[in-house]
Write a protein that holds these residues in place. Structure first.
Motif, PDB file in Angstrom:
ATOM      1  N   SER A   1      54.233  33.340  42.318  1.00  0.00           N
ATOM      2  CA  SER A   1      52.897  32.868  41.934  1.00  0.00           C
ATOM      3  C   SER A   1      51.773  33.838  42.542  1.00  0.00           C
ATOM      4  CB  SER A   1      52.499  31.528  42.437  1.00  0.00           C
ATOM      5  OG  SER A   1      51.526  31.183  42.293  1.00  0.00           O
ATOM      6  N   THR A   2      51.986  34.233  43.598  1.00  0.00           N
ATOM      7  CA  THR A   2      51.135  35.174  44.058  1.00  0.00           C
ATOM      8  C   THR A   2      50.903  36.618  43.434  1.00  0.00           C
ATOM      9  OG1 THR A   2      51.338  34.199  46.320  1.00  0.00           O
ATOM     10  CG2 THR A   2      50.117  36.148  46.434  1.00  0.00           C
ATOM     11  N   ALA A   3      52.275  37.203  43.272  1.00  0.00           N
ATOM     12  CA  ALA A   3      52.519  38.480  42.607  1.00  0.00           C
ATOM     13  C   ALA A   3      51.793  38.333  41.015  1.00  0.00           C
ATOM     14  CB  ALA A   3      53.910  38.743  42.564  1.00  0.00           C
ATOM     15  N   ALA A   4      52.186  37.195  40.509  1.00  0.00           N
ATOM     16  CA  ALA A   4      51.563  37.073  39.179  1.00  0.00           C
ATOM     17  C   ALA A   4      50.250  36.923  38.937  1.00  0.00           C
ATOM     18  CB  ALA A   4      52.470  36.019  38.352  1.00  0.00           C
ATOM     19  N   ALA A   5      49.647  36.491  39.993  1.00  0.00           N
ATOM     20  CA  ALA A   5      48.192  36.142  39.861  1.00  0.00           C
ATOM     21  C   ALA A   5      47.272  37.535  39.962  1.00  0.00           C
ATOM     22  CB  ALA A   5      47.669  35.373  41.086  1.00  0.00           C
ATOM     23  N   TYR A   6      47.833  38.461  40.745  1.00  0.00           N
ATOM     24  CA  TYR A   6      47.588  39.881  41.020  1.00  0.00           C
ATOM     25  C   TYR A   6      47.344  40.484  39.725  1.00  0.00           C
ATOM     26  CZ  TYR A   6      47.205  39.778  46.167  1.00  0.00           C
ATOM     27  OH  TYR A   6      46.628  39.604  47.558  1.00  0.00           O
ATOM     28  N   ILE A   7      48.593  40.692  39.082  1.00  0.00           N
ATOM     29  CA  ILE A   7      48.925  41.269  37.617  1.00  0.00           C
ATOM     30  C   ILE A   7      48.132  40.559  36.604  1.00  0.00           C
ATOM     31  CG2 ILE A   7      50.773  41.832  35.864  1.00  0.00           C
ATOM     32  CD1 ILE A   7      51.518  43.188  38.421  1.00  0.00           C
ATOM     33  N   GLU A   8      48.122  39.263  36.550  1.00  0.00           N
ATOM     34  CA  GLU A   8      47.106  38.623  35.770  1.00  0.00           C
ATOM     35  C   GLU A   8      45.636  39.058  35.452  1.00  0.00           C
ATOM     36  OE1 GLU A   8      48.442  34.591  36.188  1.00  0.00           O
ATOM     37  OE2 GLU A   8      50.126  34.862  35.329  1.00  0.00           O
ATOM     38  N   SER A   9      45.272  39.249  36.848  1.00  0.00           N
ATOM     39  CA  SER A   9      43.685  39.405  36.886  1.00  0.00           C
ATOM     40  C   SER A   9      43.544  40.907  36.917  1.00  0.00           C
ATOM     41  CB  SER A   9      43.448  39.219  38.557  1.00  0.00           C
ATOM     42  OG  SER A   9      43.957  40.361  39.188  1.00  0.00           O
ATOM     43  N   GLY A  10      44.604  41.734  36.429  1.00  0.00           N
ATOM     44  CA  GLY A  10      44.391  42.854  36.128  1.00  0.00           C
ATOM     45  C   GLY A  10      43.899  43.934  37.212  1.00  0.00           C
ATOM     46  N   ARG A  11      44.072  43.217  38.544  1.00  0.00           N
ATOM     47  CA  ARG A  11      43.688  44.127  39.756  1.00  0.00           C
ATOM     48  C   ARG A  11      44.873  45.011  39.968  1.00  0.00           C
ATOM     49  NH1 ARG A  11      41.228  41.508  45.076  1.00  0.00           N
ATOM     50  NH2 ARG A  11      39.961  40.608  43.266  1.00  0.00           N
ATOM     51  N   TYR A  12      46.295  44.790  39.857  1.00  0.00           N
ATOM     52  CA  TYR A  12      47.320  45.702  40.199  1.00  0.00           C
ATOM     53  C   TYR A  12      48.332  45.645  38.997  1.00  0.00           C
ATOM     54  CZ  TYR A  12      44.987  45.234  44.837  1.00  0.00           C
ATOM     55  OH  TYR A  12      44.262  45.228  45.559  1.00  0.00           O
ATOM     56  N   LYS A  13      48.925  47.029  39.181  1.00  0.00           N
ATOM     57  CA  LYS A  13      49.961  47.214  37.817  1.00  0.00           C
ATOM     58  C   LYS A  13      51.383  46.979  38.228  1.00  0.00           C
ATOM     59  CE  LYS A  13      46.882  48.811  34.783  1.00  0.00           C
ATOM     60  NZ  LYS A  13      45.912  47.975  34.885  1.00  0.00           N
ATOM     61  N   LYS A  14      51.614  47.188  39.545  1.00  0.00           N
ATOM     62  CA  LYS A  14      53.217  47.252  40.185  1.00  0.00           C
ATOM     63  C   LYS A  14      52.945  46.413  41.241  1.00  0.00           C
ATOM     64  CE  LYS A  14      55.630  51.002  37.782  1.00  0.00           C
ATOM     65  NZ  LYS A  14      54.591  51.266  36.493  1.00  0.00           N
ATOM     66  N   VAL A  15      53.782  45.257  41.281  1.00  0.00           N
ATOM     67  CA  VAL A  15      53.716  44.352  42.427  1.00  0.00           C
ATOM     68  C   VAL A  15      55.250  43.962  42.681  1.00  0.00           C
ATOM     69  CG1 VAL A  15      53.184  42.143  43.665  1.00  0.00           C
ATOM     70  CG2 VAL A  15      51.339  43.384  42.047  1.00  0.00           C
ATOM     71  N   LEU A  16      55.754  44.621  43.829  1.00  0.00           N
ATOM     72  CA  LEU A  16      57.117  44.348  44.280  1.00  0.00           C
ATOM     73  C   LEU A  16      57.161  43.149  45.256  1.00  0.00           C
ATOM     74  CD1 LEU A  16      59.883  45.753  44.412  1.00  0.00           C
ATOM     75  CD2 LEU A  16      59.428  46.824  46.243  1.00  0.00           C
TER      76      LEU A  16
END
Ligand code: UT7
Length: 332
Positions: A124-139
């Motif tokens: 959930s946390t990783a997806a929120a960072y991506i969906e917001s457009g803030r980050y492109k690659k979250v491991l």
């Protein structure tokens, strides 16, 4: 504008070589293979035996496998989230060390701790960072060395847990694939039913806590089982209802591997047949934060673009929930 979804684009995993079988456990505590298999579904688990190696050792291996397979440059990783209940040590974040060791020198990192739901919450946390457009690659890595907190004279806990690590990469997807929805919950009523009493701020380590074996996991198995069966199944049902899904829409249930009977209850609630349920509990036992990504590691080759997956977990705290995600690439 197309809405950005957070898709899993790569998977990696690692389990230690040493295999602790039910028969070996039967020489250590009063138990037997028949009891363990019939009550839990577990036949063996992996244990990280080498002194000086902690959770980070396995997390690094899992991440390195993912990077090698996907050919992703670690310098492109923006954020590494380390889901774990057994960090290398308190205070210094395990994820930070892992990020540095794998060459993710442009990333920031932190640990996320929610017992057996750590990885699910991490999704959930990783997806929120991506969906917001803030980050492109979250491991996102889920790793636990449960053997470091297990009393191998306590037959009620030592038969269940094992060590392992798994990793997934989340990236933006504009085709509508990736994490679709979630139903996440927690309830502090669970605090006394699954815990490690000492070593935290309430009861710091002392000679007495060591003598009293308070640095080991305590579990009131019956109570945890009761809550796990009803809540994990309920979360699966709710995430399906929220999205108007029937069992036909789900290609895979990816359940936390704590007890085969808990998994069966979730599958029944969703009305999915056993061939749609990812299951490796028989080989790894309960690896806490690593169960979900280790399922993906084992089943990756069978996954197809567009498949509907429901991830579900239940753990200490209590913490639990379900995530609905559509798969973004052909595994084969
Ligand atoms: O992942 C985090 C969340 N954790 C879970 O989801 C785990 C939830 N709990 C469980 O999976 C199960 O409760 C256990 C696997 C831990 C235990 O299974 P159970 O069917 O709930 O067993 P029980 O605790 O009700 O014990 C039944 C009997 C007892 O004997 P009596 O009192 O009936 O004579 C236990 O002493 O089985 C005995 N027992 C064992 N016997 C052989 C307990 N552990 C063992 C053992 N071998 N290892």
């Amino acid at each position: 504008m197309t809405k950005i979804k957070a898709a899993i684009t790569a998977v990696g995993g690692y389990v230690p070589d040493y295999v602790l079988t039910n028969d070996i456990l039967a020489t250590m505590v009063d138990t037997n293979d028949e009891w363990i298999v019939s009550r839990t579904g577990i036949k063996e688990r992996r244990i990280l035996k080498e002194p000086g190696q902690g959770t980070s050792f396995m997390a690094i291996k899992a991440a390195q496998q993912l990077l090698e397979k996907s050919k992703v440059d670690p310098k492109e990783i923006d954020l590494l989230i380390m889901a774990t209940a057994t960090p290398d040590m308190l205070v210094a974040s395990t994820g930070v060390y892992v990020a540095t060791e794998i060459g993710a020198t442009n990333a920031f990192s932190y640990d996320l701790s929610a017992a057996c739901s750590s990885f699910l919450y991490g999704m959930s946390t990783a997806a929120a960072y991506i969906e917001s457009g803030r980050y492109k690659k979250v491991l996102l890595i889920g790793a636990d060395k449960m053997s470091s907190v297990i009393d191998y004279t306590d037959r009620t806990t030592c038969i269940i847990f094992g060590d392992g690590a798994g990793a997934v990469l989340f990236e933006p997807n504009t085709e509508g694939l990736g994490l679709q929805d979630e139903y996440l919950r927690s309830d502090g009523i669970g605090r006394n039913h699954l815990k490690m009493d000492a070593g935290g701020s309430i009861l710091p380590a002392s000679e007495e806590t060591v003598v009293n074996k308070q640095h080991y996991v305590f579990q009131d198995g019956k109570t945890v089982f009761k809550f796990a069966v009803s809540n994990m199944a309920d979360a699966c049902g709710r995430v399906m209802e929220q999205n108007g899904l029937t069992s036909q829409d789900i290609q895979w249930l990816v359940p936390h591997q704590a007890n085969k009977r808990i998994i069966d209850a979730a599958a029944n609630r969703m009305e999915v047949t056993e061939d749609k349920v990812m299951m490796n509990i028989q080989r790894y036992g309960n690896t806490t934060s690593a169960t979900l990504p280790l399922c993906l590691m084992d089943y990756e080759s069978q996954l197809k673009k567009g498949d509907g997956l429901v991830f579900a977990a239940f753990g200490g705290g209590f913490t639990w929930g379900a995530v609905y995600l559509t798969w973004a690439y052909n595994g084969a």
